[in-house]
Design a protein around this motif. Structure first.
Motif: not given
Length: 180
Positions: A27-32, A4-12
């Protein structure tokens, strides 16, 4: 299978040379924007803090508001906004700090929390650690115990997470970015 952590990192998203030349802005906006990624991100924090015996979640202006308010809601806790100077309407205390490219001041209402309250401090990212340390100092001046600093992204080469830990505050990060 990806964790899950790598999954999140891929979307930053990395935005080069913003807000000035030489800065690699994370930029974290793609996560949101992606509901599945946003849910996975929030679930990481909920799993960590579900049994933490907290009174409040405090979020740092402005992206810490997004994360912190959702985490507070899901954990059935109050939310404390720590804002940039001049944005809060009631009696405040303030703390000045240095950024990687300037300085700033944050404030909190004097009645945001009280002696003995246990608070989780949330932001999107740790760079030099100044914002997080300023938030910690504000909450402690009100008598609260800040139990942990929680962020999505750590930039360890800038030394902020190390400074925060040296201050006695544990740091939880979902992912980190070394170098460029």
């Amino acid at each position: 299978m990806i964790d899950s952590k790598e999954y999140i990192k891929q979307h930053v998203r990395t935005v080069p040379d913003w807000p000035q030349a030489g800065i690699q802005f994370r930029d974290i906006t793609p996560l949101l924007q992606d509901p599945k990624v946003f849910r996975a991100l929030i679930d990481i924090f909920l799993a960590r803090y579900a049994n933490a015996n907290l009174n409040y979640v405090a979020g740092l202006d402005a992206r810490g508001f997004i994360l912190g308010s959702v985490i507070a809601y899901e954990l059935n806790l109050g939310f404390v906004p720590i804002r940039k100077k001049g944005k809060l309407p009631f009696h405040t205390i303030s703390e000045e700090y240095d950024l990687e490219y300037g300085s700033a001041t944050v404030e909190v209402h004097t009645d945001a929390c009280k002696q003995g309250d246990r608070v989780l401090l949330v932001d999107d990212l740790i760079a030099t650690g100044g914002t997080m340390l300023a938030g910690k100092k504000l909450l402690e001046r009100l008598g609260a115990e800040v139990i942990e600093a929680a962020v999505i992204v750590d930039l360890p080469e800038l030394g902020g997470s190390k400074l925060i830990e040296q201050s006695g505050l544990k740091v939880f990060t979902v992912c980190d970015f070394d170098g460029h």
